[in-house]
Design an enzyme around this catalytic site. Structure first.
Site, PDB file in Angstrom:
ATOM      1  N   GLU A  91      49.926  84.981   0.300  1.00 50.37           N
ATOM      2  CA  GLU A  91      51.024  84.021   0.313  1.00 50.37           C
ATOM      3  C   GLU A  91      50.957  83.039  -0.839  1.00 50.37           C
ATOM      4  O   GLU A  91      49.888  82.717  -1.348  1.00 50.37           O
ATOM      5  CB  GLU A  91      51.000  83.242   1.630  1.00 50.37           C
ATOM      6  CG  GLU A  91      51.569  84.068   2.750  1.00 50.37           C
ATOM      7  CD  GLU A  91      51.540  83.348   4.074  1.00 50.37           C
ATOM      8  OE1 GLU A  91      52.598  83.234   4.699  1.00 50.37           O
ATOM      9  OE2 GLU A  91      50.458  82.906   4.471  1.00 50.37           O
ATOM     10  N   CYS A 104      51.251  76.744  -4.918  1.00 56.55           N
ATOM     11  CA  CYS A 104      49.914  77.026  -4.410  1.00 56.55           C
ATOM     12  C   CYS A 104      49.774  78.541  -4.320  1.00 56.55           C
ATOM     13  O   CYS A 104      50.595  79.197  -3.678  1.00 56.55           O
ATOM     14  CB  CYS A 104      49.785  76.385  -3.035  1.00 56.55           C
ATOM     15  SG  CYS A 104      48.186  76.676  -2.295  1.00 56.55           S
ATOM     16  N   CYS A 111      38.907  86.559   2.486  1.00 52.86           N
ATOM     17  CA  CYS A 111      37.859  85.814   1.785  1.00 52.86           C
ATOM     18  C   CYS A 111      36.529  86.137   2.432  1.00 52.86           C
ATOM     19  O   CYS A 111      36.430  86.257   3.659  1.00 52.86           O
ATOM     20  CB  CYS A 111      38.123  84.310   1.855  1.00 52.86           C
ATOM     21  SG  CYS A 111      36.888  83.333   0.940  1.00 52.86           S
ATOM     22  N   CYS A 115      33.978  80.417   5.925  1.00 55.74           N
ATOM     23  CA  CYS A 115      33.934  79.023   6.383  1.00 55.74           C
ATOM     24  C   CYS A 115      34.461  78.952   7.821  1.00 55.74           C
ATOM     25  O   CYS A 115      35.450  79.589   8.162  1.00 55.74           O
ATOM     26  CB  CYS A 115      34.733  78.119   5.453  1.00 55.74           C
ATOM     27  SG  CYS A 115      34.139  78.193   3.752  1.00 55.74           S
ATOM     28  N   CYS A 118      38.287  78.007   8.671  1.00 55.52           N
ATOM     29  CA  CYS A 118      39.339  78.573   7.819  1.00 55.52           C
ATOM     30  C   CYS A 118      39.786  79.915   8.376  1.00 55.52           C
ATOM     31  O   CYS A 118      38.968  80.805   8.613  1.00 55.52           O
ATOM     32  CB  CYS A 118      38.804  78.749   6.406  1.00 55.52           C
ATOM     33  SG  CYS A 118      39.927  79.622   5.318  1.00 55.52           S
ATOM     34  N   GLY A 165      41.657  82.963  -0.347  1.00 56.43           N
ATOM     35  CA  GLY A 165      40.564  83.480  -1.172  1.00 56.43           C
ATOM     36  C   GLY A 165      39.786  82.417  -1.917  1.00 56.43           C
ATOM     37  O   GLY A 165      40.195  81.265  -2.016  1.00 56.43           O
ATOM     38  N   GLU A 166      38.652  82.834  -2.453  1.00 57.85           N
ATOM     39  CA  GLU A 166      37.797  81.952  -3.246  1.00 57.85           C
ATOM     40  C   GLU A 166      37.968  82.353  -4.712  1.00 57.85           C
ATOM     41  O   GLU A 166      37.475  83.389  -5.156  1.00 57.85           O
ATOM     42  CB  GLU A 166      36.333  82.116  -2.779  1.00 57.85           C
ATOM     43  CG  GLU A 166      35.286  81.522  -3.694  1.00 57.85           C
ATOM     44  CD  GLU A 166      35.555  80.077  -4.119  1.00 57.85           C
ATOM     45  OE1 GLU A 166      35.862  79.228  -3.268  1.00 57.85           O
ATOM     46  OE2 GLU A 166      35.458  79.805  -5.330  1.00 57.85           O
ATOM     47  N   SER A 197      40.340  75.399  -6.889  1.00 57.09           N
ATOM     48  CA  SER A 197      39.605  74.852  -5.750  1.00 57.09           C
ATOM     49  C   SER A 197      38.504  75.837  -5.386  1.00 57.09           C
ATOM     50  O   SER A 197      38.762  77.018  -5.193  1.00 57.09           O
ATOM     51  CB  SER A 197      40.566  74.677  -4.568  1.00 57.09           C
ATOM     52  OG  SER A 197      39.859  74.268  -3.420  1.00 57.09           O
ATOM     53  N   SER A 219      35.379  72.010  -2.368  1.00 54.36           N
ATOM     54  CA  SER A 219      35.479  71.861  -0.920  1.00 54.36           C
ATOM     55  C   SER A 219      34.127  71.454  -0.356  1.00 54.36           C
ATOM     56  O   SER A 219      33.203  72.260  -0.306  1.00 54.36           O
ATOM     57  CB  SER A 219      35.938  73.193  -0.312  1.00 54.36           C
ATOM     58  OG  SER A 219      37.270  73.428  -0.711  1.00 54.36           O
ATOM     59  N   LEU A 220      34.025  70.208   0.056  1.00 54.71           N
ATOM     60  CA  LEU A 220      32.739  69.641   0.454  1.00 54.71           C
ATOM     61  C   LEU A 220      32.522  69.744   1.973  1.00 54.71           C
ATOM     62  O   LEU A 220      31.580  70.364   2.437  1.00 54.71           O
ATOM     63  CB  LEU A 220      32.697  68.180  -0.016  1.00 54.71           C
ATOM     64  CG  LEU A 220      31.361  67.478  -0.029  1.00 54.71           C
ATOM     65  CD1 LEU A 220      30.363  68.179  -0.921  1.00 54.71           C
ATOM     66  CD2 LEU A 220      31.541  66.020  -0.471  1.00 54.71           C
ATOM     67  N   HIS A 221      33.352  69.078   2.722  1.00 52.67           N
ATOM     68  CA  HIS A 221      33.418  69.188   4.195  1.00 52.67           C
ATOM     69  C   HIS A 221      32.240  68.652   4.997  1.00 52.67           C
ATOM     70  O   HIS A 221      32.303  68.632   6.220  1.00 52.67           O
ATOM     71  CB  HIS A 221      33.666  70.642   4.641  1.00 52.67           C
ATOM     72  CG  HIS A 221      34.812  71.290   3.956  1.00 52.67           C
ATOM     73  ND1 HIS A 221      36.056  70.723   3.900  1.00 52.67           N
ATOM     74  CD2 HIS A 221      34.907  72.453   3.272  1.00 52.67           C
ATOM     75  CE1 HIS A 221      36.872  71.514   3.236  1.00 52.67           C
ATOM     76  NE2 HIS A 221      36.201  72.567   2.828  1.00 52.67           N
ATOM     77  N   ASN A 301      43.943  72.084  10.203  1.00 46.92           N
ATOM     78  CA  ASN A 301      45.029  72.850  10.793  1.00 46.92           C
ATOM     79  C   ASN A 301      44.441  73.827  11.792  1.00 46.92           C
ATOM     80  O   ASN A 301      43.838  74.816  11.395  1.00 46.92           O
ATOM     81  CB  ASN A 301      45.720  73.651   9.700  1.00 46.92           C
ATOM     82  CG  ASN A 301      47.146  73.238   9.610  1.00 46.92           C
ATOM     83  OD1 ASN A 301      47.840  73.137  10.598  1.00 46.92           O
ATOM     84  ND2 ASN A 301      47.576  72.981   8.384  1.00 46.92           N
ATOM     85  N   CYS A 344      49.555  72.565   5.113  1.00 53.09           N
ATOM     86  CA  CYS A 344      48.234  72.753   4.641  1.00 53.09           C
ATOM     87  C   CYS A 344      47.381  73.942   5.179  1.00 53.09           C
ATOM     88  O   CYS A 344      47.130  73.998   6.362  1.00 53.09           O
ATOM     89  CB  CYS A 344      47.463  71.532   4.976  1.00 53.09           C
ATOM     90  SG  CYS A 344      47.434  70.465   3.623  1.00 53.09           S
TER      91      CYS A 344
HETATM   92  N1  SAH Z   1      38.407  79.045  -1.311  1.00 50.70           N
HETATM   93  C1  SAH Z   1      38.789  77.846  -1.945  1.00 50.70           C
HETATM   94  C2  SAH Z   1      40.280  77.675  -2.085  1.00 50.70           C
HETATM   95  C3  SAH Z   1      41.119  78.128  -0.933  1.00 50.70           C
HETATM   96  S1  SAH Z   1      40.960  77.189   0.539  1.00 50.70           S
HETATM   97  C4  SAH Z   1      38.162  76.663  -1.258  1.00 50.70           C
HETATM   98  O1  SAH Z   1      37.639  76.819  -0.166  1.00 50.70           O
HETATM   99  O2  SAH Z   1      38.177  75.601  -1.849  1.00 50.70           O
HETATM  100  C5  SAH Z   1      41.824  75.739   0.075  1.00 50.70           C
HETATM  101  C6  SAH Z   1      41.477  74.551   0.918  1.00 50.70           C
HETATM  102  O3  SAH Z   1      41.949  74.734   2.265  1.00 50.70           O
HETATM  103  C7  SAH Z   1      39.997  74.262   1.014  1.00 50.70           C
HETATM  104  O4  SAH Z   1      39.704  72.922   0.725  1.00 50.70           O
HETATM  105  C8  SAH Z   1      39.726  74.579   2.453  1.00 50.70           C
HETATM  106  O5  SAH Z   1      38.654  73.848   2.913  1.00 50.70           O
HETATM  107  C9  SAH Z   1      41.015  74.182   3.132  1.00 50.70           C
HETATM  108  N2  SAH Z   1      41.164  74.728   4.472  1.00 50.70           N
HETATM  109  C10 SAH Z   1      40.764  75.927   4.915  1.00 50.70           C
HETATM  110  N3  SAH Z   1      41.061  76.081   6.219  1.00 50.70           N
HETATM  111  C11 SAH Z   1      41.668  74.949   6.605  1.00 50.70           C
HETATM  112  C12 SAH Z   1      42.219  74.501   7.837  1.00 50.70           C
HETATM  113  N4  SAH Z   1      42.203  75.267   8.917  1.00 50.70           N
HETATM  114  N5  SAH Z   1      42.785  73.286   7.879  1.00 50.70           N
HETATM  115  C13 SAH Z   1      42.820  72.514   6.794  1.00 50.70           C
HETATM  116  N6  SAH Z   1      42.317  72.872   5.607  1.00 50.70           N
HETATM  117  C14 SAH Z   1      41.740  74.077   5.505  1.00 50.70           C
HETATM  118 FE1  SF4 Z   2      38.558  79.723   3.446  1.00 49.63          FE
HETATM  119 FE2  SF4 Z   2      38.066  78.746   0.980  1.00 49.63          FE
HETATM  120 FE3  SF4 Z   2      36.072  79.094   2.780  1.00 49.63          FE
HETATM  121 FE4  SF4 Z   2      37.269  81.217   1.701  1.00 49.63          FE
HETATM  122  S1  SF4 Z   2      36.045  79.686   0.623  1.00 49.63           S
HETATM  123  S2  SF4 Z   2      36.702  80.955   3.844  1.00 49.63           S
HETATM  124  S3  SF4 Z   2      39.366  80.493   1.520  1.00 49.63           S
HETATM  125  S4  SF4 Z   2      37.814  77.677   2.941  1.00 49.63           S
END
Ligand code: SAH
Ligand code: SF4
Length: 382
Positions: A91, A104, A111, A115, A118, A165-166, A197, A219-221, A301, A344
Site C-alpha cells: 500500500e 508514504c 516484513c 516487531c 506491527c 517493510g523495513e 524510517s 523506530s525506538l519504542h 493502532n 497511521c
Molecule cells: N520498518 C520501518 C518502516 C515501516 S514501519 C520502521 O519500523 O521504522 C513505520 C512506522 O510505523 C514505524 O515507526 C513503526 O514503529 C510504526 N508502527 C508499526 N505498527 C504500528 C502500529 N500498530 N501503530 C502505530 N504505529 C505503528
Molecule cells: Fe513493522 Fe517496521 Fe518492525 Fe517491520 S521493522 S515489523 S515494518 S515496525
C-alpha cells in the site's frame, strides 16, 4: 520478457541505453519522459529518434503494478493497494496538507523484523520489492494526482518510507529508487523531504549515510534494552548503545541536523512516567549538542492479534511533557485517513488468500502508515 525502465536510476538507464547502442545522454531524455511526464508509451516520446523508439518498443516497457483498490478519505487522504503478484500486495498513502503533499510508500511485501506491535510484522515476510515497484508507487501517485487535480506542477513534495517493510533490509533495491526521487531529471525532491524510517539496521545506516544521506527516522519504542528486545527483536542484534552511536555518525551526513525517533505508545508497556524519564536520560546522555534528536510519539493502532492497547491521549500528553520539560523536542502524531484505514502504521498488504489462489479477499487489516513529516503535530498545536 522486456525490461521495466522503472527499475533504473539515471545511471542504470544510461547503461541500458548503451547496451541498445545509444548514446548515454539519450537516457536523460528518456528518464524525463518517464518520471517527469509520466509517459509509458514510447511512441509518444516525440523528441526521441524513431529508431530508438523502435528499439525501446522491442526491449522495454514502463509499468507500475496494478492498482487493486483506491480509497479516498473524507480528509483527502488517498490509499492505494498495489498487486505485486503471487498473492502479495503493498500500500501507499497520499496525505495532502496545505503546504505539502506527502506520499508514504512500502519497501517490502511483509516484513521479517517481527516487531510486536506491527501488523506487517505479524504477517511475516514475503519478499523484497524491486526498485521499479518502489518507485512505481511515486510514479503512479504523482501522475495520477496531477491528472486528477489538473495540475501541471509537482503534487507530491515529500516521500516517507514508512509503509510496509523495513527499507534498509532491502537496501540494494531501495538505493536506485531514492536516487530517482532526488534526481533533478527525476522527481527533484530535496534530501530533507525524503525520509527513510528504520528499525535500526546499523551497518545499512552507515551505508546510507555514505551513499545517499536522506532524512532519517529511527523506530525506538523503548528506553532500555530489556524492553526494546521484547518489542523490536532486532535490538538483540543491534542494542541501543550501537544504534545511538550509528545515529550520531549519521548526523554528520544528514540533510537535517537532527534524527527523528519514533515511539509507539503502548498502554502499560512503554508509556509510564519512568519510561519517559529513562528516555530523557538515554537521549541526553548521548550527545552534547541539544536538539540533535526529535521524538515523535505515535498513538498505537491496535489490531486484534497484537493483544496490545493504545495509550490514552491524556497519558500521551503527560509523557510528552516530561520530555519537553527536559528540552527534547517532542511531537505527537496526528492520525489521518481513519475512515479508510489509512491512519497511521501498518499495511494490510496481502489481499489474496494463499489457500485459495486466484480469489481476492479484501482482508483489510487496520492499516497504519506513518508519514511523520506530514503528520507531526507539535504539542503547542495539540
Ligand atoms: N520498518 C520501518 C518502516 C515501516 S514501519 C520502521 O519500523 O521504522 C513505520 C512506522 O510505523 C514505524 O515507526 C513503526 O514503529 C510504526 N508502527 C508499526 N505498527 C504500528 C502500529 N500498530 N501503530 C502505530 N504505529 C505503528
Ligand atoms: Fe513493522 Fe517496521 Fe518492525 Fe517491520 S521493522 S515489523 S515494518 S515496525
Amino acid at each position: 520478457m522486456t525490461t521495466n525502465l522503472l527499475d533504473f536510476d539515471l545511471e542504470g538507464l544510461a547503461r541500458f541505453c548503451e547496451r541498445l547502442g545509444e548514446k548515454r545522454y539519450r537516457a536523460v531524455q528518456l528518464f524525463r519522459w518517464v518520471h517527469q511526464k509520466g509517459a509509458s508509451d514510447f511512441e509518444a516520446m516525440s523528441d526521441l529518434a524513431k529508431s530508438l523508439r523502435e528499439k525501446l518498443k522491442a526491449a522495454a516497457h514502463v509499468r507500475a503494478p496494478d492498482v487493486i483498490s483506491e480509497h479516498i478519505s473524507a480528509d483527502g487522504t488517498i490509499k492505494w493497494l498495489f498487486d505485486v503478484g503471487e498473492g502479495n500486495a503493498v500500500e501507499s498513502v497520499f496525505i495532502p496538507e496545505v503546504d505539502r503533499g506527502t506520499l508514504c510508500i512500502s519497501s517490502q511485501a511483509g516484513c521479517a523484523m517481527g516487531c510486536r506491535f506491527c501488523s506487517t510484522g505479524h504477517q511475516g515476510f514475503s519478499r523484497n520489492l524491486r526498485t521499479g515497484e518502489i518507485i512505481a508507487q511515486l510514479w503512479f501517485a504523482e501522475h495520477f494526482l496531477r491528472k486528477h487535480l489538473q495540475r501541471t506542477e509537482r503534487v507530491i513534495s515529500n516521500v516517507v518510507l514508512m509503509g510496509m517493510g523495513e527499507p534498509l533490509q532491502n537496501y540494494a533495491e531501495l538505493l536506485p529508487a531514492l536516487r530517482t526521487m532526488l534526481d533533478d531529471h527525476g522527481y527533484g525532491l530535496s534530501r530533507r523531504r525524503v525520509t527513510v524510517s528504520t528499525v535500526g539496521i546499523v551497518p545499512k545506516m552507515d551505508l546510507l549515510a555514505e551513499q545517499c544521506p536522506v532524512a532519517l527516522a529511527v523506530s525506538l519504542h523503548a528506553p532500555n534494552d530489556a524492553l526494546r528486545d521484547k518489542l523490536v527483536p532486532l535490538n538483540r542484534k543491534y542494542p541501543l548503545v550501537e544504534l545511538l552511536a550509528a545515529c550520531e555518525r549519521y548526523l554528520a551526513f544528514a540533510p537535517r541536523d537532527f534524527i527523528t525517533f519514533e515511539y509507539c505508545m503502548l498502554d502499560g508497556v512503554n508509556d509510564q512516567p519512568e519510561h519517559a524519564r529513562e528516555l530523557v536520560a538515554l537521549l541526553s546522555g548521548h550527545s552534547n549538542r541539544s536538539g540533535w534528536c526529535k521524538l515523535n510519539l505515535i498513538p498505537f493502532n491496535p489490531f486484534p492479534e497484537s493483544g496490545l492497547h493504545r495509550t490514552s491521549s491524556e497519558q500521551i500528553v503527560a509523557f510528552a511533557s516530561i520530555l519537553t520539560d527536559a528540552g527534547i523536542v517532542t511531537t505527537i502524531r496526528k492520525t489521518r485517513g481513519d475512515d479508510i484505514d489509512a491512519a497511521c502504521g501498518q499495511l494490510a498488504g496481502d489481499v489474496m488468500d494463499r489457500t485459495r489462489v486466484g480469489e481476492r479477499i479484501a482482508r483489510q487489516r487496520s492499516v497504519t502508515l506513518i508519514p511523520a513529516a506530514a503528520l507531526d503535530q507539535t504539542l503547542e498545536e495539540a
